[in-house]
Design a protein around this motif. Structure first.
Motif, mmCIF file in Angstrom:
data_model
loop_
_atom_site.group_PDB
_atom_site.id
_atom_site.type_symbol
_atom_site.label_atom_id
_atom_site.label_comp_id
_atom_site.label_asym_id
_atom_site.label_seq_id
_atom_site.Cartn_x
_atom_site.Cartn_y
_atom_site.Cartn_z
ATOM 1 N N ASP A 365 -73.169 8.914 -0.979
ATOM 2 C CA ASP A 365 -72.168 9.094 -2.037
ATOM 3 C C ASP A 365 -70.734 9.036 -1.508
ATOM 4 O O ASP A 365 -69.784 9.286 -2.258
ATOM 5 C CB ASP A 365 -72.397 10.435 -2.754
ATOM 6 C CG ASP A 365 -73.720 10.460 -3.494
ATOM 7 O OD1 ASP A 365 -74.159 9.377 -3.948
ATOM 8 O OD2 ASP A 365 -74.321 11.545 -3.601
ATOM 9 N N GLN A 366 -70.572 8.744 -0.236
ATOM 10 C CA GLN A 366 -69.224 8.621 0.325
ATOM 11 C C GLN A 366 -69.118 7.290 1.054
ATOM 12 O O GLN A 366 -70.052 6.496 1.058
ATOM 13 C CB GLN A 366 -68.945 9.780 1.297
ATOM 14 C CG GLN A 366 -69.830 9.764 2.544
ATOM 15 C CD GLN A 366 -69.471 10.890 3.506
ATOM 16 O OE1 GLN A 366 -69.686 12.058 3.221
ATOM 17 N NE2 GLN A 366 -68.923 10.524 4.661
ATOM 18 N N GLU A 367 -67.966 7.040 1.634
ATOM 19 C CA GLU A 367 -67.781 5.837 2.446
ATOM 20 C C GLU A 367 -68.797 5.865 3.590
ATOM 21 O O GLU A 367 -68.884 6.831 4.343
ATOM 22 C CB GLU A 367 -66.357 5.877 3.003
ATOM 23 C CG GLU A 367 -65.935 4.678 3.783
ATOM 24 C CD GLU A 367 -64.514 4.889 4.301
ATOM 25 O OE1 GLU A 367 -64.365 5.073 5.521
ATOM 26 O OE2 GLU A 367 -63.574 4.892 3.486
ATOM 27 N N LEU A 368 -69.612 4.809 3.717
ATOM 28 C CA LEU A 368 -70.725 4.837 4.652
ATOM 29 C C LEU A 368 -70.220 4.982 6.089
ATOM 30 O O LEU A 368 -69.339 4.238 6.526
ATOM 31 C CB LEU A 368 -71.571 3.574 4.519
ATOM 32 C CG LEU A 368 -72.368 3.439 3.223
ATOM 33 C CD1 LEU A 368 -73.231 2.180 3.256
ATOM 34 C CD2 LEU A 368 -73.244 4.670 2.976
ATOM 35 N N PRO A 369 -70.797 5.919 6.853
ATOM 36 C CA PRO A 369 -70.345 6.134 8.229
ATOM 37 C C PRO A 369 -70.648 4.966 9.162
ATOM 38 O O PRO A 369 -69.909 4.717 10.108
ATOM 39 C CB PRO A 369 -71.132 7.383 8.668
ATOM 40 C CG PRO A 369 -71.540 8.043 7.394
ATOM 41 C CD PRO A 369 -71.754 6.940 6.416
ATOM 42 N N PHE A 370 -71.774 4.254 8.911
ATOM 43 C CA PHE A 370 -72.215 3.204 9.831
ATOM 44 C C PHE A 370 -72.250 1.854 9.145
ATOM 45 O O PHE A 370 -72.565 1.752 7.960
ATOM 46 C CB PHE A 370 -73.624 3.511 10.358
ATOM 47 C CG PHE A 370 -73.696 4.677 11.313
ATOM 48 C CD1 PHE A 370 -73.359 4.522 12.646
ATOM 49 C CD2 PHE A 370 -74.092 5.929 10.876
ATOM 50 C CE1 PHE A 370 -73.433 5.587 13.528
ATOM 51 C CE2 PHE A 370 -74.169 7.000 11.745
ATOM 52 C CZ PHE A 370 -73.841 6.832 13.077
ATOM 53 N N ARG A 371 -71.952 0.826 9.920
ATOM 54 C CA ARG A 371 -72.219 -0.532 9.483
ATOM 55 C C ARG A 371 -73.702 -0.807 9.688
ATOM 56 O O ARG A 371 -74.269 -0.443 10.718
ATOM 57 C CB ARG A 371 -71.387 -1.530 10.293
ATOM 58 C CG ARG A 371 -71.401 -2.944 9.711
ATOM 59 C CD ARG A 371 -70.520 -3.893 10.507
ATOM 60 N NE ARG A 371 -70.468 -5.193 9.849
ATOM 61 C CZ ARG A 371 -69.517 -5.589 9.016
ATOM 62 N NH1 ARG A 371 -68.516 -4.771 8.757
ATOM 63 N NH2 ARG A 371 -69.552 -6.773 8.447
#
Length: 771
Positions: A365-371
């Motif tokens: 639900d937030q900006e994804l930590p990982f590519r």
């Protein structure tokens, strides 16, 4: 690629390349982005790609390939590789230059009189001197804005404050809170080329967005004032800092067409390493340099790993910027992944990949930590020794009762590993230096803590890297102590000295702002002053003893006395002796008034070398040794076995908290984080968030970065990864005194750990007897 244009003996270099590495060597102009997973060999790929480009384009001293890195050690490493590959192809070892970003920016900025950069060779400010200048700016701002300062001192309280409480808060604001705000704004704003006027417009925009969500304090406006004062003092003192180097270089290339063309004619292309740690201003500089002045084509190759971006919560760097460049290149079919990695055994790779998937699901639900990119083991590898077999189970998880049991189990497992593999390289990676000191103390004094395994008795050396790093702080620490001894009634000097004493564990952790707010009451209280508590009494007696020594000793013997009082080890005492010799050569009078400015310059320039006889990199990864260091410091290194203790949830991903001396502003919100988050949103062309939303985003960004830090730690392991979370741990590691009175609290593990444990059990069941 036209192989015919290359030397005949270049083919053996091309055969050493994996996918992703190969694309760099095949690049022939334009933009190229390569996202490289840990252990993929990006340094080898970049060096071969650079050597091939130099050979193909027949580059020379007047037209070069420029390779940019972010540390001198990385620059030295890749330079050696490129020279070696050119030699193997029978080519002259020129046609390229390898530089750190700041040395390149300085060279550009001082190459033309229109740059306006004030550079004399000795006016570059270190971080220490920059902080001192920020303190000066804060004090100047406070004198001209007494009403706003009083608003901040009152904070969220509605009742009147006592004089002691008022002075303590004022000291905290002037020596810590507003100084951190200044550093944050200076770094973030200048990385985006924002002026004080721009910041004031952003502040006005925030005020006009919603009256309901109005900012409780005008911190962005204060930041604009502090940035203006800082820039004024830089110009007045004819000083420059690292950000100004880059800004001046950009302004020169953008503003002087002739100078830009001259530089662009010298540069064929730019290769950038560790691109995930770049700021917008840095990439802007490199793009300008990489542009062909006749065709307008930008020859720019960037290699990095956004999943290893671990500096964004305390610098202006942000993995989103490199991700945006990758997306830009993908639209031009110029984006590749370097996913095959031979460093680690396959189960370590699976665990790291599972971390990426699990975190992205948990924080969806937030900006994804990982590519989303998985590490792939190599199948047929031209580079020998890829994906070595595991030791033990490959990945092992321990759940000890307490942190003391954690170290007992860790010591026993290290002993087993080194008994079976005496040449193994081993690291213990911790989240903070304080945790590293705890591990080192227990391993070196096992009998004191009922640890059965004595590594030292087995001839196993233990290297605590934080001790090495502390040696470089000797000149600064002694300067802070001596400054206090000559200005004992300065709140700034008192706090700086107490901070050194506290960090060196000579006094207990306590509220230093309250002590420093009234130096005369702290040092020599009167009969009507309230009695002090035991920690304050010990700090007072320590300072009084130092002040007494100043009356009895001349300057150079006083420095030696202070070094001994700080509990320096042999290497640190040798460093202090070297410092005295250096100061005596510069100024033999022993007069503080004459030596103090020279000493300040020495610390500011960061030119003084601590006593250290070995190459640090080789010492960190030495076989048969246990290296204890932080996860941040471990990036770029690897070991046969990696131990990661203390993975309790309070440690990683950690909990958001407000420093005790800033709770009067808000018990739940760190407003420096709010400002950083708002400037980050502006940098990504996102709507400016109000202060509540900004702080929520700041907390989310910290959690994401903590998990990326864990990813970095896990991927340092080649053959064995050992993870542990204790059922009981201290509430606050910074104040934890394991040799005195302490209390441990029940602690949940890092949420990822139980998930990984379940995953490993399923894997073991599916591949029984296969490991």
């Amino acid at each position: 690629m036209n192989v015919l244009s290359l030397p005949a003996n270049a083919s053996h270099l091309l055969r050493t390349l994996r996918p992703g590495q190969r694309e760099i060597s095949e690049w022939q102009g334009g933009l190229l982005a390569v996202s490289a997973v840990p252990g993929a060999g990006k340094s080898h790929g970049m060096a071969v790609g650079a050597a091939i480009a130099i050979a193909r384009e027949k580059l020379h001293q007047q037209r070069q390939l420029v390779v940019v890195t972010y540390s001198r050690s990385a620059a030295a490493n890749i330079k050696v590789r490129i020279r070696q590959y050119l030699r193997e192809m029978g080519l002259p070892r020129n046609g390229f230059s390898v530089q750190t970003l700041h040395s390149l920016a300085l060279k550009i900025a001082t190459s033309h009189p229109t740059a306006g950069l004030r550079w004399s060779g000795e006016n570059l400010m270190s971080e220490h001197e920059q902080r001192r200048l920020c303190v000066t700016c804060v004090k100047e701002w406070a004198r001209s804005h007494p009403d706003i300062l009083e608003q901040l001192i009152q904070g969220c309280d509605t009742s009147p404050l006592s004089d002691v409480e008022h002075d303590g808060r004022r000291s905290a604001l002037l020596t810590d809170i507003l100084v951190k705000l200044a550093q944050t704004v200076i770094s973030s704003a200048r990385s985006m080329a924002l002026t004080p006027h721009d910041l004031r417009q952003l502040s006005q925009q925030l005020r006009s967005q919603s009256a309901a969500a109005a900012e409780p304090y005008p911190f962005l406006e204060i930041g604009a004032d502090l940035l203006e004062l800082y820039q004024h003092h830089l110009a007045q003192r004819e000083k420059i800092d690292y950000d100004e180097m880059i800004l001046a270089a950009v302004q020169l290339l953008e503003g002087d067409r002739q100078c830009r063309q001259e530089w662009q004619q010298r540069v064929y292309a730019v290769f950038e390493d560790e691109a995930q740690d770049s700021t917008p201003l840095q990439s802007r500089l490199l793009r300008l340099l990489a542009e062909d002045n006749t065709t307008g084509q930008v020859n720019f190759v960037r290699v990095g790993d956004p999943n290893q971006a671990i500096n964004s919560t305390f610098t202006a760097a942000d993995p989103l910027f490199f991700n945006e460049f990758c997306d830009e290149c993908a639209r031009q079919q110029a984006f590749y992944k370097m996913t095959q990695a031979g460093r680690s055994t396959e189960l370590v790779i699976r665990a790291a990949n599972y971390l990426v998937r699990w975190v992205n699901r948990a924080l969806k639900d937030q900006e994804l930590p990982f590519r989303e990119q998985a590490i792939q083991p190599v199948s047929t590898d031209p580079q020998p020794g890829a994906n070595p077999p595991p030791w033990g189970e490959g990945v092992e998880i321990a759940r000890p009762a307490t942190i003391f049991e954690t170290v007992r189990e860790l010591a026993a497992r290290i002993s087993e590993v080194l008994a079976e593999y005496p040449e193994a390289s081993i690291a213990v990676l911790v989240r903070t230096n304080r945790q590293g000191e705890f591990v080192a103390d227990l391993l070196r004094s096992p009998a004191s803590f009922s640890i059965n395994t004595d590594l030292a008795a087995q001839g196993i050396p233990i290297l605590d890297v934080s001790g090495i790093e502390r040696r470089s702080q000797v000149p600064k620490e002694l300067l802070d102590i001596l400054y206090f001894l000559h200005c004992p009634y300065s709140p700034e000097a008192v706090k700086a000295a107490l901070t050194v004493l506290q960090e060196r564990k000579r006094i207990s952790v306590q509220n230093l702002d309250r002590l420093a707010a009234q130096p005369e009451v702290f040092l020599y209280p009167g009969p009507l002053d309230p009695p002090a508590e035991e920690p304050v009494l010990k700090a007072r007696h320590y300072c009084q003893r130092l002040l007494k020594a100043r009356l009895e000793l001349s300057l150079f013997p006083l420095i030696t006395y202070c070094a001994q009082e700080l509990g320096y080890d042999a290497a640190e005492l040798a460093t202090s002796d070297r410092l005295i010799c250096h100061l005596a050569q510069q100024e033999p009078t022993q007069l503080w008034e004459r030596i103090h400015p020279r000493w300040q310059e020495l610390v500011a320039a960061d030119r003084f070398d601590a006593v250290e006889m070995e190459d640090l990199h080789s010492r960190l990864v030495r076989s048969g040794q246990v290296t204890i260091m932080t996860m941040h410091r471990a990036k770029g290194l690897d070991w046969d076995a990696v131990f990661v203790p203390f993975l309790e949830a309070r440690t990683l991903p950690g909990e958001s908290w407000v420093a005790a001396n800033a709770k009067f502003l808000s018990p739940e919100v760190d407003f420096t984080d709010v400002v950083r988050s708002q400037l980050r949103a502006y940098g990504h062309q996102q709507p400016l968030p109000d202060w509540q939303t900004a702080y929520q985003k700041a907390k989310e960004a910290k959690v994401a970065e903590e998990y990326r830090l864990l990813y970095v730690a896990m991927t340092r392991a080649k053959r064995l990864l050992w993870l542990a979370a204790a059922h009981q741990a201290p509430f606050n590691w910074q104040t934890f005194d394991w040799r005195g009175f302490y209390q441990l609290q029940d602690s949940d593990p890092c949420p990822f750990l139980p998930a990984l444990e379940q995953k490993l059990k399923k894997h073991a069941k599916a591949t029984r007897g296969d490991r």
